[in-house]
Design a protein around this motif. Structure first.
Motif, mmCIF file in Angstrom:
data_model
loop_
_atom_site.group_PDB
_atom_site.id
_atom_site.type_symbol
_atom_site.label_atom_id
_atom_site.label_comp_id
_atom_site.label_asym_id
_atom_site.label_seq_id
_atom_site.Cartn_x
_atom_site.Cartn_y
_atom_site.Cartn_z
ATOM 1 N N CYS A 50 0.822 -1.168 -0.015
ATOM 2 C CA CYS A 50 -0.046 0.028 0.029
ATOM 3 C C CYS A 50 0.968 1.435 0.077
ATOM 4 C CB CYS A 50 -1.095 0.027 1.355
ATOM 5 S SG CYS A 50 -2.327 -1.316 1.095
ATOM 6 N N TYR A 51 2.046 1.015 0.141
ATOM 7 C CA TYR A 51 2.941 2.272 0.438
ATOM 8 C C TYR A 51 2.894 3.252 -0.717
ATOM 9 C CZ TYR A 51 7.030 5.180 1.690
ATOM 10 O OH TYR A 51 7.753 6.183 2.097
ATOM 11 N N SER A 52 2.849 2.708 -1.954
ATOM 12 C CA SER A 52 2.874 3.798 -3.091
ATOM 13 C C SER A 52 1.587 4.500 -3.207
ATOM 14 C CB SER A 52 2.787 2.857 -4.370
ATOM 15 O OG SER A 52 1.957 1.876 -4.630
ATOM 16 N N TYR A 53 0.759 4.235 -2.381
ATOM 17 C CA TYR A 53 -0.668 4.923 -2.401
ATOM 18 C C TYR A 53 -0.565 6.165 -1.333
ATOM 19 C CZ TYR A 53 -2.102 1.542 -5.678
ATOM 20 O OH TYR A 53 -2.072 0.575 -6.657
ATOM 21 N N ALA A 54 0.348 6.333 -0.574
ATOM 22 C CA ALA A 54 0.391 6.912 0.515
ATOM 23 C C ALA A 54 0.013 8.490 0.145
ATOM 24 C CB ALA A 54 1.711 7.241 1.167
ATOM 25 N N GLN A 55 -0.983 9.006 0.992
ATOM 26 C CA GLN A 55 -1.624 10.463 0.760
ATOM 27 C C GLN A 55 -1.986 10.873 2.013
ATOM 28 O OE1 GLN A 55 -4.555 9.734 -2.098
ATOM 29 N NE2 GLN A 55 -6.068 9.104 -0.279
ATOM 30 N N GLY A 56 -2.081 12.344 2.440
ATOM 31 C CA GLY A 56 -2.750 12.825 3.651
ATOM 32 C C GLY A 56 -3.753 13.895 3.032
ATOM 33 N N LEU A 57 -4.104 14.467 4.335
ATOM 34 C CA LEU A 57 -5.013 15.720 4.037
ATOM 35 C C LEU A 57 -4.413 16.756 4.870
ATOM 36 C CD1 LEU A 57 -7.699 16.918 3.247
ATOM 37 C CD2 LEU A 57 -8.565 16.252 5.453
ATOM 38 N N LYS A 58 -4.212 18.006 4.167
ATOM 39 C CA LYS A 58 -3.658 19.199 4.697
ATOM 40 C C LYS A 58 -4.850 20.085 5.268
ATOM 41 C CE LYS A 58 -1.122 23.257 3.782
ATOM 42 N NZ LYS A 58 -0.098 24.100 2.783
ATOM 43 N N VAL A 59 -4.484 20.295 6.743
ATOM 44 C CA VAL A 59 -5.740 20.661 7.312
ATOM 45 C C VAL A 59 -5.154 22.177 7.944
ATOM 46 C CG1 VAL A 59 -7.296 20.688 9.447
ATOM 47 C CG2 VAL A 59 -6.495 18.575 8.266
ATOM 48 N N THR A 60 -5.873 23.229 7.647
ATOM 49 C CA THR A 60 -5.290 24.524 8.063
ATOM 50 C C THR A 60 -6.608 25.192 9.249
ATOM 51 O OG1 THR A 60 -6.361 25.834 6.154
ATOM 52 C CG2 THR A 60 -3.911 24.917 6.212
ATOM 53 N N GLY A 61 -6.472 26.285 9.963
ATOM 54 C CA GLY A 61 -7.153 26.806 10.601
ATOM 55 C C GLY A 61 -6.455 27.745 11.673
ATOM 56 N N LYS A 62 -7.279 28.107 12.661
ATOM 57 C CA LYS A 62 -6.745 29.174 13.544
ATOM 58 C C LYS A 62 -7.103 28.692 15.096
ATOM 59 C CE LYS A 62 -6.711 34.141 14.277
ATOM 60 N NZ LYS A 62 -7.175 35.538 13.761
ATOM 61 N N VAL A 63 -6.319 28.952 16.116
ATOM 62 C CA VAL A 63 -6.700 28.488 17.417
ATOM 63 C C VAL A 63 -6.887 29.810 18.136
ATOM 64 C CG1 VAL A 63 -5.828 27.289 19.669
ATOM 65 C CG2 VAL A 63 -5.355 26.292 17.197
ATOM 66 N N THR A 64 -7.903 30.053 18.944
ATOM 67 C CA THR A 64 -8.035 31.390 19.678
ATOM 68 C C THR A 64 -8.731 31.073 21.057
ATOM 69 O OG1 THR A 64 -10.237 31.715 18.970
ATOM 70 C CG2 THR A 64 -8.537 32.632 17.432
ATOM 71 N N ASP A 65 -8.799 31.996 21.844
ATOM 72 C CA ASP A 65 -9.590 31.898 23.008
ATOM 73 C C ASP A 65 -10.956 32.208 22.707
ATOM 74 O OD1 ASP A 65 -9.633 34.477 23.017
ATOM 75 O OD2 ASP A 65 -8.428 35.051 24.754
ATOM 76 N N GLU A 66 -11.805 32.034 24.129
ATOM 77 C CA GLU A 66 -13.126 32.464 23.646
ATOM 78 C C GLU A 66 -13.512 33.694 23.052
ATOM 79 O OE1 GLU A 66 -15.509 29.712 26.786
ATOM 80 O OE2 GLU A 66 -14.249 30.938 27.790
ATOM 81 N N LYS A 67 -12.748 34.776 23.419
ATOM 82 C CA LYS A 67 -13.028 36.015 22.823
ATOM 83 C C LYS A 67 -12.297 36.337 21.547
ATOM 84 C CE LYS A 67 -12.705 37.902 27.571
ATOM 85 N NZ LYS A 67 -11.855 38.658 28.684
ATOM 86 N N GLY A 68 -11.616 35.399 20.885
ATOM 87 C CA GLY A 68 -11.139 35.496 19.713
ATOM 88 C C GLY A 68 -9.721 35.956 19.589
ATOM 89 N N GLU A 69 -9.098 35.866 20.699
ATOM 90 C CA GLU A 69 -7.607 36.133 20.623
ATOM 91 C C GLU A 69 -6.840 35.056 20.178
ATOM 92 O OE1 GLU A 69 -6.370 39.430 21.164
ATOM 93 O OE2 GLU A 69 -8.315 40.222 21.238
ATOM 94 N N PRO A 70 -5.727 35.184 19.604
ATOM 95 C CA PRO A 70 -4.885 34.143 19.021
ATOM 96 C C PRO A 70 -4.215 33.786 20.489
ATOM 97 C CG PRO A 70 -4.107 36.279 18.301
ATOM 98 C CD PRO A 70 -5.336 36.397 18.898
ATOM 99 N N LEU A 71 -4.081 32.153 20.331
ATOM 100 C CA LEU A 71 -3.446 31.461 21.319
ATOM 101 C C LEU A 71 -2.093 31.075 20.632
ATOM 102 C CD1 LEU A 71 -5.998 29.561 22.987
ATOM 103 C CD2 LEU A 71 -5.035 31.605 23.630
ATOM 104 N N ILE A 72 -0.966 31.836 20.858
ATOM 105 C CA ILE A 72 0.259 31.670 20.229
ATOM 106 C C ILE A 72 0.989 30.543 20.870
ATOM 107 C CG2 ILE A 72 2.327 32.940 19.722
ATOM 108 C CD1 ILE A 72 1.064 35.278 20.160
#
Length: 850
Positions: free
Chosen positions: A15-37
């Motif tokens: 199965c190795y030749s069929y290796a593939q993945g999914l690129k996931v992007t997004g943002k992590v914030t607190d409940e007020k929308g401030e970024p959590l660096i």
């Protein structure tokens, strides 16, 4: 089975030749929308992860479209979410109150994760482990999940047949401290005697805690007596109980061993089955009560084997004891206002066991042919009660984190003997006996205070506190017929296990108080330093002061060095100080009465044996962590532990000895032994190596792990007393030395392949146990050569509520090398060794979650 393994590996590679993945992007914030660096985003079950940038944004390629992301940030609640093929995933983390603080052993800094500590910490997810392993109890789960952890199944070892001894890094079972939710766990009342690893030690009964109640287990592989107190010479095991609410989990497990050497025609025996349920309810807004019920049953195995010369047989019954184990555990937290909580946890465990003792053949002097025409196999029974409860309050007051608690633990071990007789009573002897037993109670009051100063240097954590502990140990007598000799011409007491007599009855207690301080500072963003000190005073042997210095230096995000130096101590247990008994041992197949005299007995006083004193230790460790890519991590940690004045059980002095012989004859025993600080020192040097790699493979993901422990122990000179000068070879003989050296194999290497795709997962594991040598009754060495065990598990998740696992441990049915049963300590073809001697184990597991 070999064909199945080959087909399985071929399918993965194809199965190795069929290796593939999914690129996931997004943002992590607190409940007020401030970024959590710097928030952590990890693909669950792998080491594949990343962190959020200055804007809270992240990007991560996961192995398959149904992967689960785990997002964490210090001071915020963890979030787990299935990707479900969606490439954009935003996370808003809620602020964590004190109710959500996570216990991580090795650091008292609540802002520190296990990966940031200056000492190595293994975090074992019990749900993941139980899904992929056939083992049902905590000792055996850890035996195959953590290379530095060792536990043995015993047979022919009296009480140790019923309570498995366990240890870290090849040191004694009583040199590892066990915590539950960060609070000291009580030890077992049992002291391990002949035929067992951990000989002369009193350990903690981990199997009294059901695996179904546990969220994770943290193993600190470093000396920590300066942080946590007595027993933490080898390290600390912290068991964290489940906190889930609103979810019912039910598991049913069953399996059997495949016999290899048997007298009968049975191919399988030792049926194991377990059923457990866990459920939690919410209390108020953020409180909970989580309850677990667990029942585990284990039948006898019989590995009394056929050998070339059947006269070498010592026992007709030899194998695992029959065990019935039931437990109920709970974990609860209730908010009080916004900054405080009341918490409690604990449980009840009751275990019933039947273990085989040495066979009395028909012509044995200790048999009565009219009662047992074919001889008899005595059975030692046990009723073990274990209970504990902790109650505390934790909260924040003026930026200080305060935790005040009281924990009580109790363990009682009650022996019985059946299928036996008292030879001195003749034909009127009963065949079942109440043999008495012992118990241990422990109460611990604990106060921990800490505060994190974010603006001092790059962060400073200050922690201090105190602890007051009391312990009480008792031995209670059995019924008269279990210990009394009614006719001096014959052996008295119940055959297989003589009962405790009124002369053995003991009721002793002690107390100790300890205080500590712990300072942990990020001097720079790269350099962390930790300094700890602890003072303890015991009512029975005095005071001790210990310290620890640890550091971690981050060269880069991918490379860090860590290390520590410390001193430590272990107070001798009350059982080591006050246990006394007369039991029957078998030397070259012949019964001998042995007196195990306590540290304040007539025997020890005559010989001038000094009172037991604490063991002290010097610990040092140095390690490196390296993460060259997101899918590969490497940790290597070396360690050195020197233990001075080690408490051991001596060899056996004969009634023919010129110094002690007359006294032994007066007491009507053939041999005597006792506890003493016999070893001037032991030194243990070792290396822990863990390499983890994960990569997409076919339509799934393959995780590969190599985890290894290499361990070398040296024993120093023997400390004798003037009256026994020149008797070092008896005081601590070659057999006793070999038992200490065999506490762990010199190497244990675990290679695991874990593959998952959609609803299917599989695990293939190879475990190599290094060579062990033990001295038999002829003082010749029995060599158990290196062996490799192969495990295979397949799991399928039919729905989100139902899963099925099937598999086997030791599927190739590998056994240790055989020895002569009449010469081994246990009377079987093998003394207990790390891989066990039951052969292949095949199992199935059903899991339900609602």
């Amino acid at each position: 089975m070999k064909l199945l393994c080959s087909t399985f590996l071929f399918a993965l590679l194809s199965c190795y030749s069929y290796a593939q993945g999914l690129k996931v992007t997004g943002k992590v914030t607190d409940e007020k929308g401030e970024p959590l660096i710097g928030a952590s985003i990890v693909e669950k079950g792998t080491s594949n992860g990343t962190v959020a940038d200055a804007g809270g944004a992240y990007s991560l390629t996961v192995g398959y479209s149904n992967a689960t992301l785990v997002v964490t940030f210090v001071g915020y609640n963890k979030v787990e979410r299935d990707v479900n093929g969606t490439a954009t995933q935003d996370f808003a983390l809620s602020d964590a109150t004190v109710l959500s603080q996570v216990t991580v052993v090795g650091s008292r800094n609540l802002n520190r994760s296990s990966t940031d500590t200056p000492a190595p910490v293994d975090v074992i997810d019990i749900r993941e482990v139980t899904t992929k392993q056939g083992q049902l109890d905590v000792n055996q789960l850890l035996q195959f999940a953590a290379p530095s952890f060792n536990s043995n199944r015993q047979t022919g070892s009296d009480g140790t047949d019923h309570v498995d001894p366990a240890s870290l890094r090849g040191l004694g079972p009583d040199q590892t401290l066990v915590l539950i939710n960060g609070k000291r766990r009580h030890q077992s009342s049992l002291v391990n005697l002949f035929g067992s690893r951990g000989r002369g030690n009193t350990g903690t009964d981990l199997n009294a805690i059901p695996a179904a109640a546990i969220e994770r287990i943290e193993i600190l592989r470093d000396g920590a007596a300066a942080q946590y107190g007595s027993d933490a010479i080898a390290g600390v095991i912290n068991i964290v109980l489940k906190e889930t609410a609103g979810q019912l989990t039910v598991n049913a497990n069953a399996g059997m061993f495949k016999a290899k050497y048997r007298f009968d025609d049975k191919q399988f025996d030792g049926l194991n089955y377990n059923i457990n349920a866990n459920y939690g309810v919410k209390i108020a807004k953020k409180g909970f009560l989580n309850v677990t019920a667990d029942y585990n049953s284990r039948d006898h195995t019989n590995r009394a084997n056929t050998v070339d010369n059947e006269s070498d047989l010592a026992r007709r019954q030899y194998g695992d004891p029959e065990i019935r184990n039931a437990a109920v555990y709970y974990n609860a937290k209730i908010p009080v206002g916004t900054n405080f909580q009341v918490y409690s946890f604990g449980g009840l465990n009751e275990r019933r066991g039947d273990a085989y003792a040495w066979t009395r053949f028909a012509d044995d002097d200790r048999n009565i042919p009219s009662v047992y025409p074919n001889g008899f196999d005595p059975i030692i029974t046990s009723k073990i009660q274990d209970r504990s409860v902790a109650l505390g309050v934790r909260g924040v007051w003026k930026s200080w984190d305060i935790d005040l608690s009281n924990t009580y633990g109790f363990n009682k071990f009650h022996f019985g003997v059946k299928n036996s007789l008292n030879r001195s009573l003749g034909e009127r002897s009963q065949t079942s006996f109440d043999a008495g037993g012992f118990q241990l109670g422990q109460n611990v009051t604990n106060l921990n205070v800490s505060r994190y100063y974010k603006t001092f240097l790059q962060g400073l954590n200050v922690a201090f506190g105190g602890e007051f502990r009391t312990e009480r140990y008792k031995i209670f007598a059995g019924e008269e017929a279990s210990y009394r000799n009614y006719d001096p011409a014959f052996a008295g007491g119940s055959q297989g296990f003589p009962g405790y007599s009124p002369a053995d009855v003991t009721n002793r207690s002690r107390s100790n108080v300890g205080v500590y301080v712990d300072l942990e500072a990020d001097v720079t963003k790269q350099f962390l330093i930790d300094v700890a000190g602890r003072f303890e005073n015991y009512s029975d042997f005095g005071s001790t002061l210990n310290g620890k210095l640890g550091a971690r230096f981050k060269v880069s995000e991918a490379l860090a060095f860590r290390g520590s130096v410390s001193t430590g101590f272990r107070a001798p247990s009350l059982a080591q100080k006050y246990f006394n008994s007369t039991f029957t041992n078998f030397v070259n197949g012949q019964p001998v009465e042995v007196l195990l005299a306590n540290n304040n007995s007539a025997v020890t006083r005559v010989l001038g044996i000094p009172p037991l004193k604490e063991e002290t230790s010097q610990n040092a460790s140095l390690g490196v962590t390296f993460t060259p890519t997101s899918g590969l991590s490497i940790t290597v940690d070396g360690y050195y532990v020197k233990v001075k004045d080690r408490v051991v059980l001596t060899g056996q002095f004969s009634d023919e000895d010129e110094d002690i012989g007359a006294l032994l004859k007066e007491l009507r025993v053939g041999k005597a032994q006792f506890f003493t600080n016999a070893l001037e020192y032991t030194t243990t040097k070792g290396l822990d190596v863990i390499i983890a790699h994960t990569t997409p493979l076919g339509f799934g993901r393959l995780s590969t792990t190599v985890a290894a422990n290499f361990n070398w122990m040296e024993l120093g000179p023997v400390n004798t007393v003037p009256k026994l000068a020149g008797k070092e070879d008896i005081y601590f003989d070659e057999r006793e030395r070999r038992f200490v050296l065999a506490s762990a194999p010199p190497s244990k290497i675990n290679l695991t392949f874990d593959y998952s795709v959609s609803k299917f997962s599989s695990m293939l594991r190879f475990i190599r146990f290094g060579e062990i040598k033990l001295a038999n009754w002829d003082y010749m060495l029995d060599t158990y050569s290196p062996k490799i065990q192969t495990d295979l598990t397949l799991n399928y998740k039919f729905t989100k509520n139902f899963s099925l696992s099937i598999g086997g441990s030791n599927i190739l049915n590998v056994y240790p090398d055989m020895s002569l049963p009449a010469l081994t300590e246990s009377g079987g073809a093998w003394d207990p060794v790390q891989m066990g001697n039951n052969g292949a184990f095949f199992f199935t597991r059903l899991g339900f979650r609602f």
